[in-house]
Design an enzyme around this catalytic site. Sequence first.
Site, PDB file in Angstrom:
ATOM      1  NE  ARG A  36     -10.283   4.994  13.525  1.00 17.83           N
ATOM      2  CZ  ARG A  36      -9.960   6.768  13.153  1.00 17.83           C
ATOM      3  NH1 ARG A  36      -8.537   6.450  12.766  1.00 17.83           N
ATOM      4  NH2 ARG A  36     -10.616   7.653  12.666  1.00 17.83           N
ATOM      5  CG  ASP A  91      -1.590   0.881   1.247  1.00 19.54           C
ATOM      6  OD1 ASP A  91      -1.368   2.408   1.009  1.00 19.54           O
ATOM      7  OD2 ASP A  91      -2.595   1.302   2.463  1.00 19.54           O
ATOM      8  CG  ASN A  96      14.445 -10.451   1.117  1.00 22.91           C
ATOM      9  OD1 ASN A  96      13.473  -9.983   1.453  1.00 22.91           O
ATOM     10  ND2 ASN A  96      14.959 -12.217   0.995  1.00 22.91           N
ATOM     11  CE1 TYR A 104      -4.218   9.727   5.740  1.00 20.92           C
ATOM     12  CE2 TYR A 104      -4.815   7.467   5.066  1.00 20.92           C
ATOM     13  CZ  TYR A 104      -4.625   7.862   5.897  1.00 20.92           C
ATOM     14  OH  TYR A 104      -4.258   8.009   7.120  1.00 20.92           O
ATOM     15  CE  LYS A 132      -9.334  -0.625   3.756  1.00 26.05           C
ATOM     16  NZ  LYS A 132      -7.529  -0.234   2.769  1.00 26.05           N
ATOM     17  CE  LYS A 173      -4.872  -5.591  11.323  1.00 29.66           C
ATOM     18  NZ  LYS A 173      -4.715  -5.980  12.522  1.00 29.66           N
ATOM     19  CG  ASP A 174      -0.663  -7.755   9.122  1.00 29.34           C
ATOM     20  OD1 ASP A 174       1.055  -6.461   9.287  1.00 29.34           O
ATOM     21  OD2 ASP A 174      -1.497  -6.927   9.380  1.00 29.34           O
ATOM     22  CG  ASP A 175      -3.945  -5.539   3.481  1.00 25.85           C
ATOM     23  OD1 ASP A 175      -4.879  -5.941   4.778  1.00 25.85           O
ATOM     24  OD2 ASP A 175      -4.164  -4.145   3.701  1.00 25.85           O
ATOM     25  CD  GLN A 189      -1.168   2.740   4.775  1.00 23.71           C
ATOM     26  OE1 GLN A 189      -1.564   3.399   5.602  1.00 23.71           O
ATOM     27  NE2 GLN A 189      -0.937   1.164   4.448  1.00 23.71           N
ATOM     28  CE1 TYR A 227      -3.491  -0.785  12.253  1.00 20.60           C
ATOM     29  CE2 TYR A 227      -4.210   1.308  11.785  1.00 20.60           C
ATOM     30  CZ  TYR A 227      -4.281   0.329  11.014  1.00 20.60           C
ATOM     31  OH  TYR A 227      -5.022  -0.530  10.384  1.00 20.60           O
TER      32      TYR A 227
HETATM   33  P1  13P Z   1      -4.002  -0.501   5.118  1.00 18.13           P
HETATM   34  O1  13P Z   1      -4.003  -1.069   5.721  1.00 18.13           O
HETATM   35  O2  13P Z   1      -5.098  -1.233   3.493  1.00 18.13           O
HETATM   36  O3  13P Z   1      -4.444   1.054   4.851  1.00 18.13           O
HETATM   37  O4  13P Z   1      -6.206  -0.259   6.189  1.00 18.13           O
HETATM   38  C1  13P Z   1      -6.166   0.268   6.912  1.00 18.13           C
HETATM   39  C2  13P Z   1      -6.953   0.852   7.726  1.00 18.13           C
HETATM   40  O5  13P Z   1      -6.916   1.301   8.628  1.00 18.13           O
HETATM   41  C3  13P Z   1      -8.444   1.247   7.100  1.00 18.13           C
HETATM   42  O6  13P Z   1      -9.423   1.986   8.696  1.00 18.13           O
HETATM   43 MG    MG Z   2      -3.992   2.201   3.277  1.00 21.35          MG
HETATM   44 MG    MG Z   3      -4.463  -1.895   2.594  1.00 21.91          MG
END
Ligand code: 13P
Ligand code: MG
Ligand code: MG
Length: 376
Positions: free
Chosen positions: A275, A11, A104, A90, A138, A241-243, A94, A238
């Site tokens: 979040r 992301d 790596n 935004y 997410k 998310k790891d996705d 990230q 935080y």
């Molecule tokens: P991402 O990890 O996809 O950027 O999501 C963040 C998030 O907490 C959205 O509510």
């Molecule tokens: Mg994001």
């Molecule tokens: Mg994401």
Amino acid sequence: MKITFSVIKADIGSIGGHTKPSKRMLAHIRSLVAAAVDQGLIIDGLVTYTGDDIAIHMSHTHGKGAEKIHMFAWNVFTSATGVAATHGLYGAGQDLLVDAPAGNVNGAGPAVAEIEFERDRSSKHRPAEAFLVFAADKCGPGAYNYPLYSLFCDPMRNGGLLLNPKLREGFSVTVIDMENKDGDRVIELNIPERIWDLAVLLQNTDRYAIESIHSRFAPEEQIVAASATRLHNVAGKYVGKDDPIAIVRTQGAFPAPEEALEPFLLGHYVTGGARGSHVMPIMPVPIGTPVTGAYCLPLVSCLAFSMDEAGRFTDEHVDMFANPVWAHTRIKIQEKAEEWRRGGFIGATMAGEAELAYTGMIDAMDKLNQEFKIRA
Ligand code: 13P
Ligand code: MG
Ligand code: MG
């Protein structure tokens, strides 16, 4: 010829919140990937997005964890972060959590799944190569625990385990302890003998995740590779998310695609959503779906590929969750999510303590702890 298929995902910025990357960013990345094909660094490449995450799919001959491939992906993401920042997107950059990874990108932010295999039309076990790529947004890296357990351990869900003698030979499953910060703490369990031990670990999706699965019919063959890293362990707070992404090779001595998709009918609960701090059901969606619903419902996409002997795979692929039958599943999961969200922050509806420890909850708790007294 030995081919490595690598998917590296990050992301690096999105429009109007955590929705989707911009067309400019995608065009920029696609041009760099096309140039890498022309220059012979990679054989083939495809760039897709799921929610706000961009996945670069690459075939090459450099092997797993190759510096050339990892640094190429890192540099592509860094360069596209510039595009995101220029246009005011935004969360630009990230998931690029370190200044410069040491050759790596594992542990540097991006998610990685890689499998190396022999592409040989005359191979006895594998004359054709078919595989699926799952990309989730997410949610945490334990998101594939349930689908993979169901697929490889449960004949009530996957009849192929009974019907195909090659599957009945079983599998070797590698699970990683994602909370261990000094080195990779892993365990290998033989399936079906140890399915209950595997279940004991996979129950805790925030801590343990399946990293790889190998065939025991053809032990040199890796069937599954999944990314299993915790961004909060890298960043110390935080950051998103790891996705996770996962590659699942299919057909022949491996599960069939229809068997691999079956678990996604459920909308199993994962840690993620708004979040990254909620427990929410995950919804199967077509590739290129932006996140625009309430609570940032966790999403997962799935593409099916074939690969020719030269390692090329992009001529055509199939978007497995784009079929209208999945619309029915999505409605069911949306209803499940709405009902569940009525629970607000109480108990199991919000993420567990280990996850929330990386959010603002911890500062609030620290202050409250100072006010607590031991009653005389
Ligand atoms: P991402 O990890 O996809 O950027 O999501 C963040 C998030 O907490 C959205 O509510
Ligand atoms: Mg994001
Ligand atoms: Mg994401």
